[in-house]
Design an enzyme around this catalytic site. Structure first.
Site, short mmCIF file in Angstrom:
data_model
loop_
_atom_site.label_atom_id
_atom_site.label_comp_id
_atom_site.label_asym_id
_atom_site.label_seq_id
_atom_site.Cartn_x
_atom_site.Cartn_y
_atom_site.Cartn_z
N GLY A 12 0.71 -1.25 0.10
CA GLY A 12 0.17 -0.19 0.08
C GLY A 12 0.89 1.18 -0.15
N GLY A 111 6.83 -2.49 2.78
CA GLY A 111 6.24 -2.98 4.24
C GLY A 111 7.03 -4.40 4.42
N ASP A 137 1.04 2.43 9.04
CA ASP A 137 0.62 1.64 10.24
C ASP A 137 1.60 1.56 11.31
OD1 ASP A 137 -1.78 1.09 9.08
OD2 ASP A 137 -1.24 -0.79 8.01
N LEU A 282 -7.98 8.50 2.99
CA LEU A 282 -7.55 9.97 3.13
C LEU A 282 -6.26 10.02 4.07
CD1 LEU A 282 -10.78 11.84 4.20
CD2 LEU A 282 -9.59 11.97 2.02
#
Ligand code: F6P
Length: 357
Positions: A12, A111, A137, A282
């Site tokens: 992501g 990641g 994250d 967002l």
């Protein structure tokens, strides 16, 4: 000695990816005179005929420091060690492309999924790779922070600030859902920064009556509004006792479920208006905040130093605010959850925040 390297972004996206690319090009090409190639859409650019690679130079990276997303494109689908749609394993083709392009190696920005793939490409196919950790994250081991995290925290904090004023005007309970399927770092940091009254994270299954209690306690103190921040992976104690938590990019995951479930419970048990905001992507879009630009630049420069020193198989990390690196073999396949004795959990409790337990 001059080098030829490829850069790719996987998983992501996160604010700061372009800033890492910029730093690698500015240092690697601008200062060292190396040749640097962008690889489109993670490893796909090295084996899919529809994807490409192209040379990156200081002339074609203008404006990247502040630009969100990734100019290289990315994907969080597919694993080159599993058969593709034609039933073929892409990994050997990736190794062949690296050889055909006469690359000394790759810099993989991604990641833990991307870094685990990088480690296998190195050990099983001899592809030299240096890793750069990324995720909003902040759930990677061995690094104080991943870039993108502080941008997400900023977006979530701003959302809480905005919800605060409207909650107060209408005497409402506002539930804000933020990303974090297995780790609640964004919820905890933004919750503390934005003054949430309840912070619900996956690491601490919550009792809905504790949230009700907090709302009533505030009412008793004359505060007729409450701000609740919920990580998308937060579950109630009842759910924790009956189901296994969802992990990774499971298709069963439903964004908004955690917050709506909680809001329904509040609405069923209290005479109060409750509204839900699901912040979603967002948090991943837009320009990186200063810290993420700064960290991305340090990561990019350090990655070039690792390549220069032929420290293949290492991933750059920030430890005690110093740039260093760890072996890709140490990148755990599991997310870094918030330890229950973490100082920020204690801080939240001491500041009167309910963690739902
Ligand atoms: O890993 C980052 C992350 O943003 C998670 O917090 C989130 O649940 C997930 O990615 C969403 O991914 P997708 O892009 O598939 O919606």
């Amino acid at each position: 000695m001059s080098k030829r390297i490829g850069i790719l972004t996987g998983g992501g996206d996160a604010p700061g990816l372009n800033a890492v690319i910029r730093a690698i090009v500015k240092y690697g090409v601008g200062q060292k005179g190396w040749s640097v190639f962008g690889i489109e859409e993670a490893y796909n650019g090295l084996f899919k005929p529809t994807k490409r690679t192209w040379e990156l130079t200081p002339d074609n990276i203008g404006g990247l420091l502040t630009k969100g997303g990734t100019i290289l494109g990315t994907t969080n689908k597919g694993n080159p060690f599993e058969p593709d749609e034609n039933g073929e394993i892409p990994a050997p083709k990736i190794a062949q492309s690296v050889a055909d392009m006469q690359l000394d190696g790759l810099i993989s920005i991604g990641g833990d999924g991307s870094q685990t793939i990088a480690h296998r490409l190195m050990t099983e196919y001899g592809v030299p790779i240096v890793g750069v950790p990324k995720t909003i994250d902040n759930d990677l081991f061995h690094t104080d922070y991943t870039f993108g995290f502080w941008s997400a925290v900023d977006v979530a904090t701003d959302a809480l600030d905005r919800l605060h004023t409207t909650a107060e005007s209408h005497d409402r309970v506002m539930v804000l859902e933020v990303m974090g399927r297995t780790a609640g770092w964004i919820a905890l940091y933004a919750g503390l920064s934005g003054g949430a009254d309840c912070i619900l994270i996956p690491e601490i299954p919550y009792d809905p009556s504790a949230v009700i209690h907090k709302i009533m306690e505030r009412r008793g103190a004359g505060k007729h509004f409450t701000l609740v921040i919920v990580a998308e992976g937060a579950i109630s104690q009842e759910e924790a006792s009956e189901t296994l938590p969802l992990t990774g990019t499971s298709n069963k995951f439903v964004s908004g479920k955690a917050s709506h479930k909680l809001a329904d419970h509040i609405g069923d048990h209290l005479d109060v208006e409750c509204r839900v905001t699901v912040l979603g992507h967002l948090q991943r879009g837009g320009s990186p905040v200063a810290f993420d630009r700064f960290l991305a630049t340090r990561f990019g420069v350090h990655a070039v130093d690792l390549v220069e020193n032929e420290q293949w198989g290492e991933m750059v990390v920030l430890q005690n605010n110093q740039m260093t690196s760890i072996s890709l073999s140490e990148v755990a396949g599991t997310p870094r959850e918030i330890p229950l004795d973490h100082e920020l959990i204690q801080t939240a409790r001491k500041a009167g925040v309910s963690l739902g337990d």
